[in-house]
Design a protein around this motif. Structure first.
Motif, PDB file in Angstrom:
ATOM      1  N   MET A   1      -2.757 -26.791  -1.489  1.00  0.00           N
ATOM      2  CA  MET A   1      -2.502 -27.070  -0.099  1.00  0.00           C
ATOM      3  C   MET A   1      -3.366 -28.352   0.452  1.00  0.00           C
ATOM      4  O   MET A   1      -2.862 -29.175   1.386  1.00  0.00           O
ATOM      5  CB  MET A   1      -2.841 -25.732   0.934  1.00  0.00           C
ATOM      6  CG  MET A   1      -2.577 -26.088   2.441  1.00  0.00           C
ATOM      7  SD  MET A   1      -0.745 -26.150   2.603  1.00  0.00           S
ATOM      8  CE  MET A   1      -0.353 -24.468   2.944  1.00  0.00           C
TER       9      MET A   1
ATOM     10  N   LEU B   1      12.220 -29.994   4.832  1.00  0.00           N
ATOM     11  CA  LEU B   1      12.959 -30.081   6.067  1.00  0.00           C
ATOM     12  C   LEU B   1      13.382 -31.757   6.396  1.00  0.00           C
ATOM     13  O   LEU B   1      12.459 -32.530   6.147  1.00  0.00           O
ATOM     14  CB  LEU B   1      12.382 -29.586   7.348  1.00  0.00           C
ATOM     15  CG  LEU B   1      13.068 -29.562   8.699  1.00  0.00           C
ATOM     16  CD1 LEU B   1      14.058 -28.411   8.691  1.00  0.00           C
ATOM     17  CD2 LEU B   1      11.939 -29.356   9.745  1.00  0.00           C
TER      18      LEU B   1
ATOM     19  N   GLU C   1       8.167 -21.118  17.085  1.00  0.00           N
ATOM     20  CA  GLU C   1       8.216 -21.463  15.907  1.00  0.00           C
ATOM     21  C   GLU C   1       7.200 -20.963  15.034  1.00  0.00           C
ATOM     22  O   GLU C   1       6.056 -21.322  15.352  1.00  0.00           O
ATOM     23  CB  GLU C   1       8.242 -23.213  15.724  1.00  0.00           C
ATOM     24  CG  GLU C   1       7.944 -23.941  14.512  1.00  0.00           C
ATOM     25  CD  GLU C   1       9.102 -24.684  13.770  1.00  0.00           C
ATOM     26  OE1 GLU C   1       9.823 -25.246  14.629  1.00  0.00           O
ATOM     27  OE2 GLU C   1       8.998 -25.005  12.616  1.00  0.00           O
TER      28      GLU C   1
ATOM     29  N   CYS D   1       4.200 -23.258  12.375  1.00  0.00           N
ATOM     30  CA  CYS D   1       4.767 -24.689  12.757  1.00  0.00           C
ATOM     31  C   CYS D   1       4.122 -25.654  12.266  1.00  0.00           C
ATOM     32  O   CYS D   1       4.524 -27.009  12.425  1.00  0.00           O
ATOM     33  CB  CYS D   1       4.699 -24.621  14.232  1.00  0.00           C
ATOM     34  SG  CYS D   1       3.112 -24.544  14.790  1.00  0.00           S
TER      35      CYS D   1
ATOM     36  N   HIS E   1      -3.336 -21.954  10.814  1.00  0.00           N
ATOM     37  CA  HIS E   1      -4.566 -22.712  10.608  1.00  0.00           C
ATOM     38  C   HIS E   1      -4.771 -23.478  11.857  1.00  0.00           C
ATOM     39  O   HIS E   1      -3.807 -24.167  12.392  1.00  0.00           O
ATOM     40  CB  HIS E   1      -4.231 -23.996   9.484  1.00  0.00           C
ATOM     41  CG  HIS E   1      -4.338 -23.312   8.120  1.00  0.00           C
ATOM     42  ND1 HIS E   1      -5.670 -22.961   7.584  1.00  0.00           N
ATOM     43  CD2 HIS E   1      -3.382 -22.877   7.378  1.00  0.00           C
ATOM     44  CE1 HIS E   1      -5.110 -22.633   6.395  1.00  0.00           C
ATOM     45  NE2 HIS E   1      -3.992 -22.447   6.138  1.00  0.00           N
TER      46      HIS E   1
ATOM     47  N   ARG F   1       1.595 -12.508   9.860  1.00  0.00           N
ATOM     48  CA  ARG F   1       1.543 -11.120   9.384  1.00  0.00           C
ATOM     49  C   ARG F   1       0.912 -10.043  10.130  1.00  0.00           C
ATOM     50  O   ARG F   1       0.792  -9.050   9.853  1.00  0.00           O
ATOM     51  CB  ARG F   1       0.765 -11.254   7.887  1.00  0.00           C
ATOM     52  CG  ARG F   1       1.221 -12.044   6.830  1.00  0.00           C
ATOM     53  CD  ARG F   1       0.469 -12.394   5.548  1.00  0.00           C
ATOM     54  NE  ARG F   1      -0.786 -13.063   6.212  1.00  0.00           N
ATOM     55  CZ  ARG F   1      -1.598 -13.513   5.541  1.00  0.00           C
ATOM     56  NH1 ARG F   1      -1.585 -13.335   3.963  1.00  0.00           N
ATOM     57  NH2 ARG F   1      -2.843 -14.160   5.985  1.00  0.00           N
TER      58      ARG F   1
ATOM     59  N   ILE G   1      10.296 -22.335   9.062  1.00  0.00           N
ATOM     60  CA  ILE G   1      10.688 -23.290   8.153  1.00  0.00           C
ATOM     61  C   ILE G   1       9.558 -23.318   6.942  1.00  0.00           C
ATOM     62  O   ILE G   1       8.495 -23.679   6.986  1.00  0.00           O
ATOM     63  CB  ILE G   1      10.869 -24.670   8.535  1.00  0.00           C
ATOM     64  CG1 ILE G   1      11.912 -24.650   9.778  1.00  0.00           C
ATOM     65  CG2 ILE G   1      11.269 -25.888   7.473  1.00  0.00           C
ATOM     66  CD1 ILE G   1      13.394 -24.316   9.597  1.00  0.00           C
ATOM     67  N   ASP G   2      10.114 -22.689   5.465  1.00  0.00           N
ATOM     68  CA  ASP G   2       9.485 -22.966   4.378  1.00  0.00           C
ATOM     69  C   ASP G   2       8.046 -22.337   4.607  1.00  0.00           C
ATOM     70  O   ASP G   2       7.262 -22.887   3.793  1.00  0.00           O
ATOM     71  CB  ASP G   2       9.434 -24.571   3.948  1.00  0.00           C
ATOM     72  CG  ASP G   2      10.803 -25.289   3.941  1.00  0.00           C
ATOM     73  OD1 ASP G   2      11.756 -24.340   3.479  1.00  0.00           O
ATOM     74  OD2 ASP G   2      10.868 -26.459   3.395  1.00  0.00           O
ATOM     75  N   ALA G   3       7.962 -21.083   5.249  1.00  0.00           N
ATOM     76  CA  ALA G   3       6.695 -20.533   5.331  1.00  0.00           C
ATOM     77  C   ALA G   3       6.831 -19.234   4.824  1.00  0.00           C
ATOM     78  O   ALA G   3       5.694 -18.505   4.669  1.00  0.00           O
ATOM     79  CB  ALA G   3       6.086 -20.675   6.474  1.00  0.00           C
TER      80      ALA G   3
ATOM     81  N   HIS H   1       4.665 -17.502   2.182  1.00  0.00           N
ATOM     82  CA  HIS H   1       3.502 -17.197   2.409  1.00  0.00           C
ATOM     83  C   HIS H   1       3.048 -15.739   2.866  1.00  0.00           C
ATOM     84  O   HIS H   1       1.999 -15.545   3.222  1.00  0.00           O
ATOM     85  CB  HIS H   1       2.797 -18.259   3.218  1.00  0.00           C
ATOM     86  CG  HIS H   1       2.881 -19.691   2.744  1.00  0.00           C
ATOM     87  ND1 HIS H   1       2.045 -20.042   1.333  1.00  0.00           N
ATOM     88  CD2 HIS H   1       3.357 -20.998   2.971  1.00  0.00           C
ATOM     89  CE1 HIS H   1       2.503 -21.186   1.065  1.00  0.00           C
ATOM     90  NE2 HIS H   1       3.030 -21.762   2.207  1.00  0.00           N
ATOM     91  N   PHE H   2       4.259 -15.306   3.435  1.00  0.00           N
ATOM     92  CA  PHE H   2       4.088 -13.934   4.023  1.00  0.00           C
ATOM     93  C   PHE H   2       4.308 -12.801   3.022  1.00  0.00           C
ATOM     94  O   PHE H   2       5.301 -12.604   2.349  1.00  0.00           O
ATOM     95  CB  PHE H   2       5.099 -13.550   4.906  1.00  0.00           C
ATOM     96  CG  PHE H   2       5.004 -14.952   6.122  1.00  0.00           C
ATOM     97  CD1 PHE H   2       3.828 -15.639   6.214  1.00  0.00           C
ATOM     98  CD2 PHE H   2       6.165 -14.953   6.805  1.00  0.00           C
ATOM     99  CE1 PHE H   2       3.824 -16.659   7.320  1.00  0.00           C
ATOM    100  CE2 PHE H   2       6.106 -16.225   7.720  1.00  0.00           C
ATOM    101  CZ  PHE H   2       4.826 -16.848   7.819  1.00  0.00           C
TER     102      PHE H   2
END
Ligand SMILES: C[S@@+](CC[C@H](N)C(=O)[O-])C[C@H]1O[C@@H](n2cnc3c(N)ncnc32)[C@H](O)[C@@H]1O
Length: 277
Positions: free
Chosen positions: A1, A47, A69, A72, A95, A123, A139-141, A144-145
């Motif tokens: 990251m 994206l 969102e 984000c 974050h 979460r 989008i594209d996260a 991570h959940f």
């Protein structure tokens, strides 16, 4: 990251490509991002603007919409959406630095009356009223959940009846993966979940969403990293100097793995559209 963040935070539209020696690193990253994404809206994912506009159309987002969102990032896509459609948008991210950057950018763009950014963990229960949004985008996260049933319950709760959900999952397992590839794809990115094909839509159905549609969104996951890696390769020496050779190579390797796994259809990216009844 950390590596990703350091190479993706270039400001939108700063400077032009006008020779290696006259360029600041910010201009260099902006030029690389333009090559990777086409239009740089501050996305931190696979994206593109064209794809995001399509998602917004699927959700029928317009000036009357109130959009959430989730994850984000630094708010670039959310602000693009607010600017393009006139909608109100709330961005949340785990974050603090992301939401701080989003708020600052909203001020700069004169969108602060319609765009707000809040630090929150997707979460956990979200700090919003029931039925307060017309659309939820992520989008594209999703990768991570963990605890996805709870995440979906919250998205269902904050959506008004009839509201739309759109999320992408960039790590759907559709082929065989070697251990090194899994590590290269997910290393140093915090929580990370690979999902067997078919499971996401099952979870969405179990969470009582209806009109579930699954679209293949994999091509962006080979096109963007291919262009990104190629643009970075053109500036290898400068990037070695800015990032250090090891970090530069590590990021190039990451992009190569993402592209290869996507192109060979061993990891797929899907977009799921659904509606709260
Ligand atoms: C690949 S980036 C995508 C950012 C943004 N959606 C975009 O397309 O530019 C993943 C984002 O997920 C956020 N994230 C990861 N885990 C999260 C969580 N549990 N709750 C909220 N955000 C999270 C990260 O901070 C990061 O900004």
């Amino acid at each position: 990251m950390t590596v990703l963040a350091s190479v993706t935070m270039g400001a939108e539209g700063t400077g032009l490509y006008d020779g290696a020696y006259a360029r600041s690193s910010e201009e260099l990253y902006a030029a690389i991002r333009r090559e990777a994404f086409g239009k740089d809206i501050g996305q931190f994912s696979w994206l593109t603007v064209e794809e995001y506009a399509t998602f917004a159309d699927w959700l029928a987002i317009d000036a009357q919409s109130n959009v959430l969102e989730v994850a984000c990032g630094t708010g670039g896509p959310a602000l693009f959406l607010a600017g393009r459609t006139g909608c109100r948008v709330t961005g949340v991210d785990l974050h603090e630095a992301g939401v701080t950057a989003g708020s600052a950018r909203a001020e700069e763009l004169g969108l602060a009356d319609r765009a707000r950014f809040v630090q929150a963990d997707a979460r956990s229960p979200l700090p919003f009223d029931d039925a307060s949004f017309d659309a939820v985008i992520c989008i594209d996260a999703w990768n991570h959940f963990d605890g996805r049933e709870a995440v979906l319950r919250e998205w269902f709760r904050v959506l008004r009846p009839g509201g739309g959900l759109l999320f992408t999952d960039p790590t759907v397992v559709t082929g065989m993966l070697r251990r090194e590839e899994i590590v290269a794809r997910s290393g140093s990115m915090g929580e990370f979940v690979f999902t067997p094909a078919g499971v996401d839509e099952q979870l969405v159905g179990d969470a009582d969403f209806v009109d579930i549609r699954v679209e293949d969104a994999t091509p962006n996951m080979w096109e963007v990293p291919r262009r990104w890696r190629g643009a970075r390769e053109q500036h290898r020496a400068e990037l070695d100097e800015i990032e250090g050779r090891e970090a530069n190579e590590a990021f190039q390797d990451f992009l190569e793995v993402v592209e290869t796994l996507a192109r060979e259809r061993r990891l797929s990216r899907i977009a799921i559209l659904a509606r709260r009844p």
